[in-house]
Design an enzyme around this catalytic site. Sequence first.
Site, PDB file in Angstrom:
ATOM      1  N   LYS A 266       0.847  -1.207   0.000  1.00  0.00           N
ATOM      2  CA  LYS A 266       0.000   0.000   0.000  1.00  0.00           C
ATOM      3  C   LYS A 266       0.878   1.251   0.000  1.00  0.00           C
ATOM      4  O   LYS A 266       0.616   2.200  -0.724  1.00  0.00           O
ATOM      5  CB  LYS A 266      -0.901   0.039   1.248  1.00  0.00           C
ATOM      6  CG  LYS A 266      -2.071  -0.914   1.175  1.00  0.00           C
ATOM      7  CD  LYS A 266      -3.352  -0.223   0.728  1.00  0.00           C
ATOM      8  CE  LYS A 266      -4.279  -1.171   0.043  1.00  0.00           C
ATOM      9  NZ  LYS A 266      -5.307  -1.807   0.701  1.00  0.00           N
TER      10      LYS A 266
ATOM     11  N   LYS B 115      -2.263 -12.883 -11.648  1.00  0.00           N
ATOM     12  CA  LYS B 115      -2.921 -13.701 -10.639  1.00  0.00           C
ATOM     13  C   LYS B 115      -4.406 -13.301 -10.572  1.00  0.00           C
ATOM     14  O   LYS B 115      -4.713 -12.109 -10.539  1.00  0.00           O
ATOM     15  CB  LYS B 115      -2.261 -13.445  -9.275  1.00  0.00           C
ATOM     16  CG  LYS B 115      -2.963 -14.089  -8.116  1.00  0.00           C
ATOM     17  CD  LYS B 115      -2.385 -13.635  -6.782  1.00  0.00           C
ATOM     18  CE  LYS B 115      -3.153 -14.237  -5.651  1.00  0.00           C
ATOM     19  NZ  LYS B 115      -3.827 -13.481  -4.702  1.00  0.00           N
TER      20      LYS B 115
ATOM     21  N   LYS C 293      -9.654 -10.374  -6.819  1.00  0.00           N
ATOM     22  CA  LYS C 293     -10.718  -9.365  -6.788  1.00  0.00           C
ATOM     23  C   LYS C 293     -10.142  -7.983  -7.056  1.00  0.00           C
ATOM     24  O   LYS C 293     -10.750  -7.171  -7.723  1.00  0.00           O
ATOM     25  CB  LYS C 293     -11.351  -9.314  -5.390  1.00  0.00           C
ATOM     26  CG  LYS C 293     -12.211 -10.488  -5.063  1.00  0.00           C
ATOM     27  CD  LYS C 293     -12.746 -10.379  -3.636  1.00  0.00           C
ATOM     28  CE  LYS C 293     -11.692 -10.644  -2.591  1.00  0.00           C
ATOM     29  NZ  LYS C 293     -11.763 -11.899  -1.894  1.00  0.00           N
TER      30      LYS C 293
HETATM   31  P1  ADP Z   1      -8.258 -11.979  -3.690  1.00  0.00           P
HETATM   32  O1  ADP Z   1      -6.841 -11.875  -4.187  1.00  0.00           O
HETATM   33  O2  ADP Z   1      -9.228 -12.199  -4.793  1.00  0.00           O
HETATM   34  O3  ADP Z   1      -8.628 -10.785  -2.806  1.00  0.00           O
HETATM   35  P2  ADP Z   1      -7.989 -13.374  -1.218  1.00  0.00           P
HETATM   36  O4  ADP Z   1      -6.703 -12.656  -0.946  1.00  0.00           O
HETATM   37  O5  ADP Z   1      -9.194 -13.011  -0.418  1.00  0.00           O
HETATM   38  O6  ADP Z   1      -8.324 -13.252  -2.780  1.00  0.00           O
HETATM   39  O7  ADP Z   1      -7.713 -14.939  -1.108  1.00  0.00           O
HETATM   40  C1  ADP Z   1      -8.503 -15.866  -0.406  1.00  0.00           C
HETATM   41  C2  ADP Z   1      -7.836 -17.228  -0.530  1.00  0.00           C
HETATM   42  O8  ADP Z   1      -7.822 -17.659  -1.899  1.00  0.00           O
HETATM   43  C3  ADP Z   1      -6.379 -17.234  -0.075  1.00  0.00           C
HETATM   44  O9  ADP Z   1      -6.162 -18.409   0.681  1.00  0.00           O
HETATM   45  C4  ADP Z   1      -5.562 -17.240  -1.332  1.00  0.00           C
HETATM   46  O10 ADP Z   1      -4.361 -17.965  -1.172  1.00  0.00           O
HETATM   47  C5  ADP Z   1      -6.489 -17.945  -2.339  1.00  0.00           C
HETATM   48  N1  ADP Z   1      -6.322 -17.368  -3.672  1.00  0.00           N
HETATM   49  C6  ADP Z   1      -6.724 -16.137  -4.071  1.00  0.00           C
HETATM   50  N2  ADP Z   1      -6.441 -15.925  -5.366  1.00  0.00           N
HETATM   51  C7  ADP Z   1      -5.822 -17.030  -5.819  1.00  0.00           C
HETATM   52  C8  ADP Z   1      -5.281 -17.420  -7.089  1.00  0.00           C
HETATM   53  N3  ADP Z   1      -5.331 -16.623  -8.150  1.00  0.00           N
HETATM   54  N4  ADP Z   1      -4.714 -18.646  -7.187  1.00  0.00           N
HETATM   55  C9  ADP Z   1      -4.680 -19.479  -6.116  1.00  0.00           C
HETATM   56  N5  ADP Z   1      -5.168 -19.165  -4.895  1.00  0.00           N
HETATM   57  C10 ADP Z   1      -5.739 -17.967  -4.733  1.00  0.00           C
END
Ligand code: ADP
Length: 328
Positions: A114, A194, A197
């Site tokens: 950030k 990757k 969201k």
């Molecule tokens: P985002 O990046 O969409 O905000 P989060 O950080 O809330 O997702 O991730 C929630 C869970 O999903 C975590 O345990 C994370 O390791 C897994 N995760 C999120 N995006 C991916 C991805 N592209 N590939 C594999 N695992 C993921």
Amino acid sequence: MTKKKTILSGIQPSGKLHIGNYFGAIRQHIAMQEQGDAFYFIANYHSLTSVREGEILYQNTIDVTLDYLALGLDPEKATFFAQSDVPQVIELAWILGTLTPVSLMEKGVSYKDKIAAGLSPNIGLFTYPVLQAADILIYHSDVVPVGEDQKQNIEICRDLAGKFNRAYEGEYLVIPEEHIVKSVAVVPGTDGRKMSKSYGNTIPIFGEGKPLKKIVMSIQTDSTPLEDPKDPDGDNVFALIKLFASKEQQEDIAAKYRAGGYGYGHAKNELLGFIKEYFSEALEKRKQLEQDLNYVKDVLSDGGKKARERAESVMQPIREATGIVRSF
Ligand code: ADP
Ligand code: TRP
């Protein structure tokens, strides 16, 4: 008989769950409900660091519960609840915060990101790892199935548990194992980064019809003409197909890529078919559950009660050790 291990993980209700979340986290959570005493919670206090509308945060909480139940979470096997149903977590987070060096938080990856992006992070984001440590330690968790991106937070948690036990000279907190679930490779999003969201490149787990098709068709590929041979490795569509297809199906499709005369549009249609088929049963189940929100709320409320009982039994000795008693 050896004691069942306590397995704990959390997921933020900060938006619609996507297939990266499914293959990176949810699938393992559901599989692990068979392997120990599983506690899974919706990290709604954590999401306050980014979601600023109460209605949306509440709705997301219900949606994540619907998603997990539809995907196979069994409330008879796993305790499923909202973080905010366990106030002891906040109590422990404060106490742990008093043992946390500011310099440890300054090394936090999301905090540093950030700052690097020129944003001014709030205190909630700064101390996010302390709250996450409390989430884990309050249930005496042994195993914390999370993805690679959470490694630093688990290390901080282990560190803080050790600091507390040393400061108060007792085994008040259980130091969780360094168990990073061997997750599938990072799931790519529609733009090849990757799936996340925060990048707006997600494919939802429970998409349908035209909107889902539109997302799948928007996946970025190179511009090799339809008739030319293509390399499946390095293509986003193929990387996503691999998550769903059997070994034989993968080899079949890879051969079509290499032979030429098979365009990315064909591959995308194939992927769309896989996604629909893979989640079709869960989608039906989700629709049924949507008609029975009282059941969904009961799951959260029963889970919350169980989690609170466990948390209280861990918290009371800590109150006594620290001299923070509830009544005089
Ligand atoms: P985002 O990046 O969409 O905000 P989060 O950080 O809330 O997702 O991730 C929630 C869970 O999903 C975590 O345990 C994370 O390791 C897994 N995760 C999120 N995006 C991916 C991805 N592209 N590939 C594999 N695992 C993921
Ligand atoms: N930080 C985790 C994520 O973004 C969510 C989370 C909060 C969590 N508290 C936790 C995960 C405790 C495991 C254990 O994915």
